[in-house]
Every structure is written in structure tokens, then in C-alpha cells.
Design a protein around this motif. Structure first.
Motif, short mmCIF file in Angstrom:
data_model
loop_
_atom_site.label_atom_id
_atom_site.label_comp_id
_atom_site.label_asym_id
_atom_site.label_seq_id
_atom_site.Cartn_x
_atom_site.Cartn_y
_atom_site.Cartn_z
N LEU A 1 7.86 -11.67 -13.51
CA LEU A 1 7.44 -12.36 -12.36
C LEU A 1 6.31 -11.79 -11.23
N ALA A 2 7.53 -11.52 -10.45
CA ALA A 2 7.71 -10.54 -9.36
C ALA A 2 6.51 -9.25 -9.71
N TYR A 3 6.94 -8.62 -11.14
CA TYR A 3 5.98 -8.04 -10.77
C TYR A 3 4.53 -8.07 -10.69
N ARG A 4 4.67 -8.91 -12.02
CA ARG A 4 3.18 -10.00 -12.31
C ARG A 4 2.06 -10.36 -10.88
N LYS A 5 2.91 -10.89 -9.93
CA LYS A 5 2.54 -11.17 -8.74
C LYS A 5 1.66 -10.59 -8.01
N ALA A 6 2.68 -9.45 -7.82
CA ALA A 6 2.78 -8.79 -6.72
C ALA A 6 1.43 -8.20 -7.41
N VAL B 1 -3.09 -0.41 -2.75
CA VAL B 1 -1.76 0.45 -1.78
C VAL B 1 -1.58 -0.18 -1.53
N THR B 2 -1.98 -0.47 -0.11
CA THR B 2 -1.36 -0.76 0.85
C THR B 2 -0.41 -2.56 0.22
N SER C 1 5.91 -3.25 -0.40
CA SER C 1 6.87 -4.19 -1.55
C SER C 1 7.85 -3.28 -1.89
N PRO C 2 9.08 -3.79 -2.06
CA PRO C 2 10.09 -3.02 -2.47
C PRO C 2 10.55 -2.99 -3.89
N LEU C 3 9.77 -3.37 -4.71
CA LEU C 3 9.13 -2.92 -5.75
C LEU C 3 8.98 -1.84 -6.49
N PHE C 4 8.05 -1.23 -5.79
CA PHE C 4 7.61 -0.38 -6.36
C PHE C 4 7.77 1.01 -5.44
N ASN C 5 7.24 2.10 -6.15
CA ASN C 5 8.34 3.76 -5.51
C ASN C 5 7.36 3.97 -4.99
N ALA C 6 7.01 3.23 -3.37
CA ALA C 6 5.69 3.65 -2.59
C ALA C 6 6.12 3.14 -1.61
N ILE D 1 5.92 12.56 4.02
CA ILE D 1 6.28 11.73 5.00
C ILE D 1 7.11 10.91 5.28
N ARG D 2 7.92 10.72 6.60
CA ARG D 2 9.19 10.30 6.45
C ARG D 2 8.97 8.91 7.84
N HIS D 3 8.43 8.83 8.22
CA HIS D 3 7.79 7.52 9.38
C HIS D 3 7.11 7.00 9.74
N ILE D 4 5.63 6.88 8.70
CA ILE D 4 5.00 5.93 8.61
C ILE D 4 5.16 4.81 7.48
N LYS D 5 5.17 3.56 7.72
CA LYS D 5 4.79 2.50 7.02
C LYS D 5 4.15 2.46 6.08
N ASN D 6 3.21 3.04 6.16
CA ASN D 6 2.10 3.09 4.87
C ASN D 6 1.08 4.48 4.66
#
Length: 322
Positions: free
Chosen positions: A27-32, A58-59, A64-69, A101-106
Motif C-alpha cells: 500500500l505504501a508503494y502504491r500510494k507513493a 522524480v522529486t 521518499s525512503p521507499l526508493f533507492n534515490a 553527489i553526497r550533499h544535495i537533497k534532490n
């Protein structure tokens, strides 16, 4: 005649099994996914550009902590986050990419700024971040923002085994290749693609995957196609997957379905590659192709409703993203 517009997204592909997916996590993935694709759709609906629509979509996944990005990025051998991203627009084949990139939120937003505000197509590491802070006014983001217990546990497990993970480790959707992306066609007939990733768990030596490689994991050309790939990055690069799909359509006059199918189930698969692509052509036709049990993916129907799917054999179903 009204110009068609459309959008599609992915949140990674791989061995995503129903038996390992709890109802709450699904459900969390579908919502995101619904929230992401609708964020991009709203930009298009209001007459915005395909570039801005893909970046908006993409932002959401980077946040979201669900995805590897972005926020959910995996950790390197040195217990740090190193992220890659790319944006390409089809009008003049402009592109912007960032890596390490190490210090850019998006990172996807910085990739867009590289395309629009610099004379270059790709910036790396410290140089990319200097551009972000000094030329574009980005805020420095501490590594703590990206650190999660889930990713730390994955890293410890991977170090114990002595390998690297192209996937999640010890998580209900393990063996999922973590990249997020979006493709779009706007009301002005412009195509765009955007892709972002945290790369591999336990990666070393400044490893860079296919995501920021134009023609590897990301490509867009007006009148042709926009493509964003996810999967085994080394093989996506070696097979030039996004560029190969575009070439088959541009010069071989393949349909979007045939081009995507032949590439994803061709050399890429024969060499051991697992993953998939999302693509959209000049008429707004969306295509999803994968050679694995699942890919987090979504698009929007003619009623403006998000259509979401996870498993390979699953039909799309309406989600509201709320």
C-alpha cells in the motif's frame, strides 16, 4: 486538435514477489507511486514542460525512503551516500547529468540546473556540488539526512558476504534494482526523460552506473521517444539500452513496443541483465517493458487517475495517491 500529453514513471525493477510483500508495504508503494505520477501530470495539465513534469515526479520519489534515490539511497562501502541523476529534453537534445553527489537533497533538480544553467552536460562529485552551492544557491544537506537503519543493515549484510548489491538486501522486495525515473510528453510536443539513483549497496571506488549516462539509462528526442531504464547498470551501459531503443524507432521504424521488447529481451537479457524500461513516443503512447518479476510503475489515464502496477503479470489499477 488538442496536443496529447502523458507521463509514466518507474521506481525500480527486479525480483519483487507477492509472497514477500506485506499488505502495508504494498500500500505504501502504491500510494507513493500515485503521488509521484500525479505530481508530474499536474505540471503537464497546466501547460508545463515535459522536463519540469519529469523532475517533479522524480522529486517525489527522491523524497521518499521507499526508493533507492535521494532520501532512500543505499550506502557505499565507506558508509556514505553517492547519488547519480540525469535529465534530457528532446527538443534540442539538451541534457544535464550529475554523479557522485553526497550533499544535495534532490539530485534530479541539480541535473536539470546543469542542463539549463551551465555549458556542460555532466558534472561530478565536488565540482558538481560547488556548482550547486555557488552558482545555484542549493542548501548543503548533511549525510545524516540520507542515513536510514534499513540501508545500514543492508550494507552490513553485504559487507559480510563480500559482495555488492544491485538490489535490496534482506527486505521484502529484495533483488529490486533501485532506480527511479519518469518520461513525459507535454502539450507543446516536447519529450523528456529523468532518472535518479543511489546506485549499489557497498559500491566502491567512485562507481558510476547507467543512470547519468546519456543513451545508457536516459534518453529523449522529439518525434522519437523518451526512455528511462532501471536494472543492472553495468549491462544497461554496455548495451546502450536507452539509445538502442531510440535508434530502432528512429532508423528501423520499429514501434515503441517492439523496440523496447527486443532490447530488454535481447542482448541485455542474454548477457545476464535484469531490469526494465519505461518509454513514451511522440504520440504520447506509453510502454513498460521488463524481463523480471516486477517493476514499480505508474501512468495516468484519460480521466486524470493514477494507474499503478508492481508485479509483472499485474494489470494497472487506479490509485489516488492520497
Amino acid at each position: 486538435m488538442t496536443q496529447p500529453f502523458s507521463i509514466a514513471i518507474h521506481g525500480g525493477a527486479g525480483t519483487i514477489e507477492r509472497s514477500l510483500m506485506t499488505p502495508e508495504l504494498e500500500l505504501a508503494y502504491r500510494k507513493a507511486l500515485a503521488e509521484s505520477v500525479l505530481a508530474g501530470y499536474r505540471v503537464l495539465e497546466q501547460g508545463g514542460s515535459a522536463v519540469d513534469a519529469t523532475v517533479a515526479a522524480v522529486t517525489v520519489m527522491e523524497d521518499s525512503p521507499l526508493f533507492n534515490a535521494g532520501k532512500g539511497s543505499v550506502l557505499t562501502y565507506e558508509e556514505a551516500v553517492e547519488m547519480d541523476a540525469c535529465v534530457m529534453e528532446g527538443n534540442a537534445l539538451n541534457a544535464g547529468a550529475v554523479t557522485l553527489i553526497r550533499h544535495i537533497k534532490n539530485p534530479i533538480q541539480l541535473a536539470r540546473d546543469v542542463m539549463q544553467k551551465s555549458p556542460h552536460a555532466m558534472l561530478a562529485g565536488e565540482g558538481a556540488e560547488r556548482f550547486a552551492f555557488k552558482e545555484c544557491g542549493y542548501t548543503y544537506t548533511e549525510q545524516d539526512y540520507f542515513f536510514t537503519d534499513r540501508r545500514y543493515k543492508e550494507l552490513k549484510a553485504m559487507k559480510k558476504s563480500g559482495g555488492v548489491a544491485l538490489s535490496e538486501a534482506r527486505y521484502p522486495d529484495e533483488k529490486k534494482h533501485g532506480t527511479v525515473g519518469a518520461v513525459a510528453l507535454d502539450k507543446h510536443g516536447n519529450l523528456a526523460a529523468a532518472t535518479s539513483t543511489g546506485g549499489l549497496t557497498n559500491k566502491r571506488w567512485g562507481r558510476v552506473g547507467d543512470t547519468p549516462i546519456i543513451g545508457g539509462g536516459t534518453f529523449a528526442r522529439n518525434g522519437n521517444v523518451a526512455v528511462s531504464a532501471t536494472g543492472m547498470g553495468e549491462l544497461l551501459m554496455r548495451c546502450a539500452v536507452a539509445g538502442d531503443i531510440a535508434g530502432r524507432m528512429q532508423y528501423g521504424h520499429d514501434s515503441i513496443e517492439q523496440a523496447c521488447r527486443d532490447v530488454i529481451h535481447g542482448d541485455f537479457l542474454n548477457l545476464g541483465g535484469e531490469g526494465g524500461v519505461i518509454a513514451i513516443d511522440a504520440n504520447g503512447q506509453v510502454n513498460f517493458e521488463l524481463n523480471c518479476p516486477g517493476m514499480y510503475r505508474a501512468t495516468v489515464n484519460e480521466n486524470g487517475e493514477a494507474l499503478v502496477a508492481i508485479f509483472a503479470d499485474e494489470a494497472f489499477r487506479v490509485e489516488n495517491g492520497n
